[in-house]
Design a protein around this motif. Structure first.
Motif, short mmCIF file in Angstrom:
data_model
loop_
_atom_site.label_atom_id
_atom_site.label_comp_id
_atom_site.label_asym_id
_atom_site.label_seq_id
_atom_site.Cartn_x
_atom_site.Cartn_y
_atom_site.Cartn_z
N SER A 130 101.22 5.83 64.10
CA SER A 130 100.72 7.18 63.83
C SER A 130 99.73 7.14 62.67
N ILE A 131 98.75 8.03 62.65
CA ILE A 131 97.88 8.10 61.47
C ILE A 131 98.21 9.33 60.62
N GLY A 132 99.31 10.01 60.90
CA GLY A 132 99.72 11.11 60.04
C GLY A 132 100.49 12.17 60.81
N LEU A 136 96.70 15.07 67.26
CA LEU A 136 95.33 14.99 67.77
C LEU A 136 95.37 15.18 69.28
N SER A 137 94.19 15.32 69.89
CA SER A 137 94.17 15.54 71.33
C SER A 137 94.13 14.23 72.12
N GLY A 138 93.96 13.12 71.43
CA GLY A 138 93.94 11.84 72.11
C GLY A 138 94.02 10.71 71.11
N GLY A 139 94.26 9.50 71.61
CA GLY A 139 94.45 8.36 70.72
C GLY A 139 93.17 7.74 70.18
N1 SAH Z 1 103.17 15.24 73.19
C1 SAH Z 1 102.90 14.39 72.08
C2 SAH Z 1 101.49 14.61 71.55
C3 SAH Z 1 100.41 14.19 72.51
S1 SAH Z 1 98.83 14.21 71.75
C4 SAH Z 1 103.91 14.65 70.98
O1 SAH Z 1 104.37 15.79 70.85
O2 SAH Z 1 104.23 13.74 70.23
C5 SAH Z 1 97.91 13.15 72.82
C6 SAH Z 1 97.71 11.74 72.30
O3 SAH Z 1 96.97 11.79 71.09
C7 SAH Z 1 98.96 10.98 71.95
O4 SAH Z 1 99.51 10.36 73.08
C8 SAH Z 1 98.45 9.96 70.95
O5 SAH Z 1 97.89 8.86 71.58
C9 SAH Z 1 97.33 10.69 70.26
N2 SAH Z 1 97.74 11.21 68.94
C10 SAH Z 1 97.93 12.50 68.61
N3 SAH Z 1 98.29 12.63 67.32
C11 SAH Z 1 98.33 11.39 66.80
C12 SAH Z 1 98.66 10.87 65.51
N4 SAH Z 1 99.01 11.66 64.49
N5 SAH Z 1 98.59 9.54 65.34
C13 SAH Z 1 98.25 8.71 66.36
N6 SAH Z 1 97.94 9.14 67.60
C14 SAH Z 1 97.98 10.47 67.83
#
Ligand code: SAH
Length: 223
Positions: A130-132, A136-139
């Motif tokens: 995780s970065i925090g 986010l909407s995607g990786g």
């Molecule tokens: N349903 C998930 C969120 C999905 S967000 C949950 O509630 O945990 C869509 C994608 O964005 C995730 O699969 C991830 O790859 C990326 N993403 C979102 N927030 C992130 C974060 N803080 N750190 C790393 N990847 C993140």
């Protein structure tokens, strides 16, 4: 050499910001490499499907284990850590970035949608990062952050060797404040000690400031 491979539905997002400045120069000079793989190439059927509805119901779509595994298995098995960007993962730390930067590189899976089928995480030994604590909407943006943190630590990428060792987190705390010319700006002078030429005093002031900031803002970082 540090070799980064990204698996994503949006390969054109890379190198993006990593194609500029220090990281970009390092890329052009061959100090590290980046390859963005199109996950869609491993999609199923005429529509190259990569996702499906969640077992048990609920909102959103889940990325299929078989499609993700096919994309991961297409990468050479050369000991590079395989990461999955995920808000559920272990938060990225400077020490971890330093360790990865010294290794052979990273293979990073950048999901979209609700998430990925849990079985591929287990079966391919993915490390969730995780970065925090925000979503986010995607990786992809998360992967760019991870790579940027690693790449700037590769020898030769940053100009000065000492940059990177006296920074925030490197010795556990936050960095001291910086100043440069002009000597006075909007009525605010540069702290007198920094103009004194007394290196021992400057060193002490910087250490005190660093400790004060860490205490005030991040008491979790230091005793
Ligand atoms: N349903 C998930 C969120 C999905 S967000 C949950 O509630 O945990 C869509 C994608 O964005 C995730 O699969 C991830 O790859 C990326 N993403 C979102 N927030 C992130 C974060 N803080 N750190 C790393 N990847 C993140």
């Amino acid at each position: 050499m540090f070799r980064a491979a990204l698996i994503t539905l949006f390969p054109e997002m890379f190198p993006g910001p990593l194609g500029f400045s220090l990281a970009g120069d390092g890329l052009k000079r061959g100090l590290w490499s980046l390859e963005a793989r199109d996950l869609r190439a491993h999609g199923l059927g005429r529509h190259r499907t990569v996702d499906d509805t969640p077992a048990g119901g609920g909102p959103g779509m889940v990325m299929r284990a078989d499609v993700l595994a096919a994309a991961l298995d297409a990468e050479p098995d050369d000991g590079r850590p395989r990461l999955l960007m995920s808000p559920r993962g272990r938060p990225l730390k400077q020490a971890q970035a330093r360790e990865w930067a010294a290794g052979p590189g990273l293979v990073i899976l950048c999901p979209r949608f609700e998430g990925v089928d849990e079985r591929v995480i287990e079966a391919r030994g993915l490390t969730e990062v995780s970065i925090g604590d925000y979503v986010l909407s995607g990786g992809e943006i998360a992967a760019l952050a991870v790579l940027d943190a690693c790449v700037r630590l590769i020898p030769g990428v940053m100009g000065k060797l000492e940059s990177g060792t006296s920074e925030s987190f490197e010795d556990g705390g936050l960095e001291y404040p910086h100043y440069t010319r002009p000597r006075e700006w909007e009525g605010r002078p540069i702290p007198e000690v920094l103009l004194s030429g007394d290196h021992a005093r400057i060193e002490r002031w910087r250490r005190e400031q660093s400790e004060r900031l860490t205490r005030e803002r991040r008491p979790d970082l230091k005793p």
